[in-house]
Scaffold this motif. Structure first.
Motif, PDB file in Angstrom:
ATOM      1  N   PHE A   1       0.830  -1.211   0.000  1.00 55.19           N
ATOM      2  CA  PHE A   1       0.000   0.000   0.000  1.00 55.19           C
ATOM      3  C   PHE A   1       0.863   1.259   0.000  1.00 55.19           C
ATOM      4  O   PHE A   1       0.452   2.292  -0.529  1.00 55.19           O
ATOM      5  CB  PHE A   1      -0.948  -0.010   1.198  1.00 55.19           C
ATOM      6  CG  PHE A   1      -2.188  -0.802   0.955  1.00 55.19           C
ATOM      7  CD1 PHE A   1      -3.354  -0.203   0.493  1.00 55.19           C
ATOM      8  CD2 PHE A   1      -2.204  -2.169   1.150  1.00 55.19           C
ATOM      9  CE1 PHE A   1      -4.499  -0.937   0.250  1.00 55.19           C
ATOM     10  CE2 PHE A   1      -3.340  -2.925   0.909  1.00 55.19           C
ATOM     11  CZ  PHE A   1      -4.496  -2.307   0.455  1.00 55.19           C
ATOM     12  N   LYS A   2       2.060   1.167   0.569  1.00 59.46           N
ATOM     13  CA  LYS A   2       2.973   2.302   0.482  1.00 59.46           C
ATOM     14  C   LYS A   2       3.431   2.499  -0.959  1.00 59.46           C
ATOM     15  O   LYS A   2       3.602   3.638  -1.420  1.00 59.46           O
ATOM     16  CB  LYS A   2       4.179   2.074   1.395  1.00 59.46           C
ATOM     17  CG  LYS A   2       5.090   3.287   1.488  1.00 59.46           C
ATOM     18  CD  LYS A   2       6.153   3.117   2.556  1.00 59.46           C
ATOM     19  CE  LYS A   2       7.014   4.376   2.643  1.00 59.46           C
ATOM     20  NZ  LYS A   2       8.038   4.273   3.709  1.00 59.46           N
ATOM     21  N   LEU A   3       3.610   1.391  -1.678  1.00 60.47           N
ATOM     22  CA  LEU A   3       3.942   1.475  -3.098  1.00 60.47           C
ATOM     23  C   LEU A   3       2.823   2.172  -3.871  1.00 60.47           C
ATOM     24  O   LEU A   3       3.068   3.055  -4.699  1.00 60.47           O
ATOM     25  CB  LEU A   3       4.184   0.066  -3.652  1.00 60.47           C
ATOM     26  CG  LEU A   3       4.386  -0.049  -5.166  1.00 60.47           C
ATOM     27  CD1 LEU A   3       5.680   0.632  -5.584  1.00 60.47           C
ATOM     28  CD2 LEU A   3       4.391  -1.518  -5.596  1.00 60.47           C
ATOM     29  N   LEU A   4       1.589   1.791  -3.597  1.00 59.39           N
ATOM     30  CA  LEU A   4       0.453   2.396  -4.294  1.00 59.39           C
ATOM     31  C   LEU A   4       0.350   3.896  -4.006  1.00 59.39           C
ATOM     32  O   LEU A   4      -0.091   4.669  -4.864  1.00 59.39           O
ATOM     33  CB  LEU A   4      -0.850   1.700  -3.873  1.00 59.39           C
ATOM     34  CG  LEU A   4      -0.948   0.197  -4.152  1.00 59.39           C
ATOM     35  CD1 LEU A   4      -2.288  -0.339  -3.690  1.00 59.39           C
ATOM     36  CD2 LEU A   4      -0.737  -0.099  -5.619  1.00 59.39           C
ATOM     37  N   SER A   5       0.769   4.287  -2.810  1.00 62.17           N
ATOM     38  CA  SER A   5       0.638   5.701  -2.435  1.00 62.17           C
ATOM     39  C   SER A   5       1.593   6.598  -3.223  1.00 62.17           C
ATOM     40  O   SER A   5       1.486   7.830  -3.140  1.00 62.17           O
ATOM     41  CB  SER A   5       0.873   5.888  -0.933  1.00 62.17           C
ATOM     42  OG  SER A   5       2.223   5.640  -0.596  1.00 62.17           O
ATOM     43  N   LEU A   6       2.525   6.007  -3.991  1.00 62.01           N
ATOM     44  CA  LEU A   6       3.378   6.829  -4.849  1.00 62.01           C
ATOM     45  C   LEU A   6       2.549   7.614  -5.863  1.00 62.01           C
ATOM     46  O   LEU A   6       2.967   8.671  -6.332  1.00 62.01           O
ATOM     47  CB  LEU A   6       4.384   5.949  -5.603  1.00 62.01           C
ATOM     48  CG  LEU A   6       5.452   5.240  -4.772  1.00 62.01           C
ATOM     49  CD1 LEU A   6       6.308   4.358  -5.667  1.00 62.01           C
ATOM     50  CD2 LEU A   6       6.317   6.254  -4.037  1.00 62.01           C
ATOM     51  N   ALA A   7       1.371   7.069  -6.202  1.00 61.61           N
ATOM     52  CA  ALA A   7       0.503   7.741  -7.166  1.00 61.61           C
ATOM     53  C   ALA A   7      -0.358   8.818  -6.522  1.00 61.61           C
ATOM     54  O   ALA A   7      -0.980   9.618  -7.226  1.00 61.61           O
ATOM     55  CB  ALA A   7      -0.390   6.713  -7.863  1.00 61.61           C
ATOM     56  N   THR A   8      -0.416   8.845  -5.191  1.00 61.18           N
ATOM     57  CA  THR A   8      -1.340   9.777  -4.529  1.00 61.18           C
ATOM     58  C   THR A   8      -0.642  10.777  -3.613  1.00 61.18           C
ATOM     59  O   THR A   8      -1.198  11.840  -3.324  1.00 61.18           O
ATOM     60  CB  THR A   8      -2.371   8.992  -3.688  1.00 61.18           C
ATOM     61  OG1 THR A   8      -1.685   8.212  -2.688  1.00 61.18           O
ATOM     62  CG2 THR A   8      -3.187   8.052  -4.569  1.00 61.18           C
ATOM     63  N   THR A   9       0.568  10.476  -3.155  1.00 57.58           N
ATOM     64  CA  THR A   9       1.221  11.286  -2.129  1.00 57.58           C
ATOM     65  C   THR A   9       1.326  12.757  -2.500  1.00 57.58           C
ATOM     66  O   THR A   9       1.059  13.638  -1.680  1.00 57.58           O
ATOM     67  CB  THR A   9       2.630  10.726  -1.830  1.00 57.58           C
ATOM     68  OG1 THR A   9       2.505   9.382  -1.386  1.00 57.58           O
ATOM     69  CG2 THR A   9       3.327  11.555  -0.777  1.00 57.58           C
ATOM     70  N   GLY A  10       1.730  13.042  -3.735  1.00 58.69           N
ATOM     71  CA  GLY A  10       1.963  14.434  -4.115  1.00 58.69           C
ATOM     72  C   GLY A  10       0.732  15.211  -4.527  1.00 58.69           C
ATOM     73  O   GLY A  10       0.818  16.419  -4.763  1.00 58.69           O
ATOM     74  N   ILE A  11      -0.432  14.551  -4.598  1.00 58.57           N
ATOM     75  CA  ILE A  11      -1.629  15.229  -5.119  1.00 58.57           C
ATOM     76  C   ILE A  11      -2.093  16.338  -4.191  1.00 58.57           C
ATOM     77  O   ILE A  11      -2.539  17.397  -4.652  1.00 58.57           O
ATOM     78  CB  ILE A  11      -2.759  14.202  -5.350  1.00 58.57           C
ATOM     79  CG1 ILE A  11      -2.334  13.169  -6.403  1.00 58.57           C
ATOM     80  CG2 ILE A  11      -4.037  14.907  -5.784  1.00 58.57           C
ATOM     81  CD1 ILE A  11      -2.009  13.757  -7.756  1.00 58.57           C
ATOM     82  N   TYR A  12      -1.979  16.147  -2.882  1.00 58.87           N
ATOM     83  CA  TYR A  12      -2.378  17.206  -1.948  1.00 58.87           C
ATOM     84  C   TYR A  12      -1.580  18.484  -2.216  1.00 58.87           C
ATOM     85  O   TYR A  12      -2.132  19.589  -2.228  1.00 58.87           O
ATOM     86  CB  TYR A  12      -2.143  16.766  -0.501  1.00 58.87           C
ATOM     87  CG  TYR A  12      -3.123  15.748   0.028  1.00 58.87           C
ATOM     88  CD1 TYR A  12      -4.485  15.839  -0.236  1.00 58.87           C
ATOM     89  CD2 TYR A  12      -2.691  14.695   0.832  1.00 58.87           C
ATOM     90  CE1 TYR A  12      -5.383  14.909   0.267  1.00 58.87           C
ATOM     91  CE2 TYR A  12      -3.582  13.765   1.344  1.00 58.87           C
ATOM     92  CZ  TYR A  12      -4.921  13.875   1.056  1.00 58.87           C
ATOM     93  OH  TYR A  12      -5.797  12.953   1.563  1.00 58.87           O
ATOM     94  N   THR A  13      -0.272  18.333  -2.431  1.00 59.41           N
ATOM     95  CA  THR A  13       0.581  19.498  -2.685  1.00 59.41           C
ATOM     96  C   THR A  13       0.283  20.122  -4.034  1.00 59.41           C
ATOM     97  O   THR A  13       0.159  21.346  -4.164  1.00 59.41           O
ATOM     98  CB  THR A  13       2.066  19.084  -2.618  1.00 59.41           C
ATOM     99  OG1 THR A  13       2.337  18.540  -1.322  1.00 59.41           O
ATOM    100  CG2 THR A  13       2.968  20.284  -2.853  1.00 59.41           C
ATOM    101  N   VAL A  14       0.167  19.278  -5.060  1.00 60.75           N
ATOM    102  CA  VAL A  14      -0.062  19.773  -6.421  1.00 60.75           C
ATOM    103  C   VAL A  14      -1.361  20.562  -6.511  1.00 60.75           C
ATOM    104  O   VAL A  14      -1.432  21.594  -7.190  1.00 60.75           O
ATOM    105  CB  VAL A  14      -0.064  18.592  -7.417  1.00 60.75           C
ATOM    106  CG1 VAL A  14      -0.586  19.023  -8.782  1.00 60.75           C
ATOM    107  CG2 VAL A  14       1.347  18.020  -7.550  1.00 60.75           C
ATOM    108  N   THR A  15      -2.406  20.095  -5.824  1.00 63.38           N
ATOM    109  CA  THR A  15      -3.719  20.742  -5.905  1.00 63.38           C
ATOM    110  C   THR A  15      -3.926  21.816  -4.830  1.00 63.38           C
ATOM    111  O   THR A  15      -5.021  22.359  -4.710  1.00 63.38           O
ATOM    112  CB  THR A  15      -4.841  19.693  -5.787  1.00 63.38           C
ATOM    113  OG1 THR A  15      -4.713  18.987  -4.542  1.00 63.38           O
ATOM    114  CG2 THR A  15      -4.767  18.696  -6.936  1.00 63.38           C
TER     115      THR A  15
END
Length: 468
Positions: free
Chosen positions: A361-375
């Motif tokens: 699940f930490k691997l999967l979070s590579l696709a989501t981690t930066g979205i909070y910052t980007v948006t």
């Protein structure tokens, strides 16, 4: 059907060949990270037979201190380097990050003079001795390396950055083995190799193509401009810093709590287990995270409607890539560690069974981690990491209160998995994706992979006692 596949392959190849494209940058980063990690995997059985679990535990405590001080010592301003649209703003952020880091390292010297002996006693790392007092220098080098690496990412110089990382990683591994053989596995070999690795990488990056801008960096120095940029990106120290620090603290929490409760040998077994589990995560993270974050930031600024699609596509690709390998490591971890690293590391293999699916699940979070910052939703990043810290603290507290190391790490793994999964779903929800359908499909695939892998072990154990 075959024509459709050939057309997709042709388009993918064209994307890889196009300079500056997402596909090309991803292939460059992925190939470099894979080769570097492959070297690490091949040499780990050698290193694990030289250094005992206690040395790994002392090294883990030292690294945990560095990780916890990293964001605090830069006020998280390096996180804004990819977002600055104007070059003048970017250069000012570089200046600000370096100045804050130097001041923080100087302050840390005073803190260690005052609290150093107490810290060593509390964390049971007296064996570190005077090496603990190298923390300010290591922290400064760590921060400079981060700033230089991000500079190369911003300018899309991925190939040069990968080359530096590969060379320094190989040199660091060679030094670790050589020093360990001469010192009978003293922790100093691990510390010195990490330090030299970062120093060489930082100097090499600074001597690369970006050195031509150091003149502009010096000429444009202005206290007034620094204050303006610090105010413009104030969300990073005010929102991103608390969230990032809480995440780092929650990640290093087992190190700080296991050391006083169970000793540095337990910390070494845990950190060795998690370090190997996270090798593929770090490989893909080093390759995908910088390229994807740069692409996501660019897409959100120009074509925001495309951001959900590229995020979900990467999320699914990571799931397909990781579900079977992590299922195998989860079920066969004790056997794999006993064979590859020796009998004294078998407990670490047991721990992989507790932590394996959390690593997925930490691997999967590579696709989501930066979205909070980007948006621009950094407040959610803080809330997400507070949830992760709360869950992990509760799980570790219950296990330690029972004086049971296995129970402690089992609860930590399950709690981390659930919290990470919840955060991922929240990110996908913010992107207006069908969260329930995604979650059910994902859990079904993971459950099926685990069941088939577990049945295979039952079958092997029936005929071969080695697998029992």
């Amino acid at each position: 059907m075959s024509q459709s596949v050939l057309l997709r392959l042709r388009r993918a190849w064209e994307g890889v060949r196009r300079p500056g494209s997402f596909a090309r940058n991803l292939v460059i980063m992925l190939s470099g990270s894979t080769l570097s990690t492959l070297v690490g995997v091949l040499l780990t059985p050698v290193v694990s037979r030289i250094y005992p679990p206690a040395a790994y535990g002392q090294f883990a405590v030292y690294n945990a201190l560095i990780s916890n001080l990293n964001l605090l010592s830069t006020l998280a301003y390096p996180g804004a380097l990819l977002l600055a649209r104007r070059r003048s703003q970017f250069l000012a952020l570089v200046q600000l990050s370096v100045l804050v880091s130097v001041a923080s390292s100087a302050l840390l010297v005073l803190v260690l003079v005052w609290l150093g002996p107490w810290l060593m006693r509390h964390l049971h790392v007296e064996a570190l001795g005077n090496w603990l007092y190298t923390l300010p220098v290591m922290l400064l080098v760590f921060n400079l390396n981060h700033v230089m690496s991000t500079w190369y990412m911003r300018d899309k110089l991925f190939g040069k950055r990968v080359g530096v990382e590969m060379a320094t990683n190989l040199g660091g591994r060679a030094f670790t083995i050589g020093y360990g053989l001469l010192s009978n596995g003293h922790v100093a070999g691990l510390l010195l190799a990490d330090f030299l690795n970062r120093v060489v990488a930082t100097v090499t990056l600074m001597a690369g193509s970006i050195r031509h801008e150091f003149g502009a960096l010096r000429r444009q120095f202005s206290g007034r401009w620094l204050r303006l940029v610090a105010h413009r990106y104030r969300n990073f120290p005010l929102l991103y810093l608390p969230g990032g620090y809480v995440y780092i603290l929650s990640t290093q929490l087992p190190v700080f709590l296991l050391a006083p409760a169970f000793g540095t040998t337990a910390v070494g077994l845990y950190s060795f287990s998690l370090g190997l589990l996270e090798m593929p995560v770090n490989v893909l993270g080093a390759a995908i995270a910088p390229v994807f974050q740069q692409k996501a930031a660019e897409t959100y600024q120009t074509e925001p409607e495309r951001l959900p699609g590229i995020t979900l596509r990467l999320y699914n690709q990571l799931l397909y890539l990781g579900v079977l390998p992590f299922s195998i490591v989860t079920v066969y971890g004790d056997v794999l560690f006993r064979v590859a690293f020796g009998a004294r590391w078998e407990p670490a293999g047991v721990f992989t069974g507790y932590l394996g699916f959390y690593a997925l699940f930490k691997l999967l979070s590579l696709a989501t981690t930066g979205i909070y910052t980007v948006t621009g939703r950094q407040k959610y990043y803080l809330y997400a990491n507070l949830l992760l810290l709360l869950v992990r603290t509760l799980c570790l507290g219950v296990g330690i209160s029972q004086h049971n190391l296995d129970l402690t790490l089992l609860l930590f793994g399950v709690g981390s998995l659930l919290a990470t999964f919840a955060v991922d779903l929240h990110v996908l929800h913010l992107l207006r994706l069908p969260v329930l359908r995604i979650a059910l499909r994902m859990l079904g695939l993971i459950g099926l992979a685990w069941l088939l892998t577990w049945l295979s072990r039952l079958g092997l154990a029936h005929y071969l006692p080695f697998f029992r």
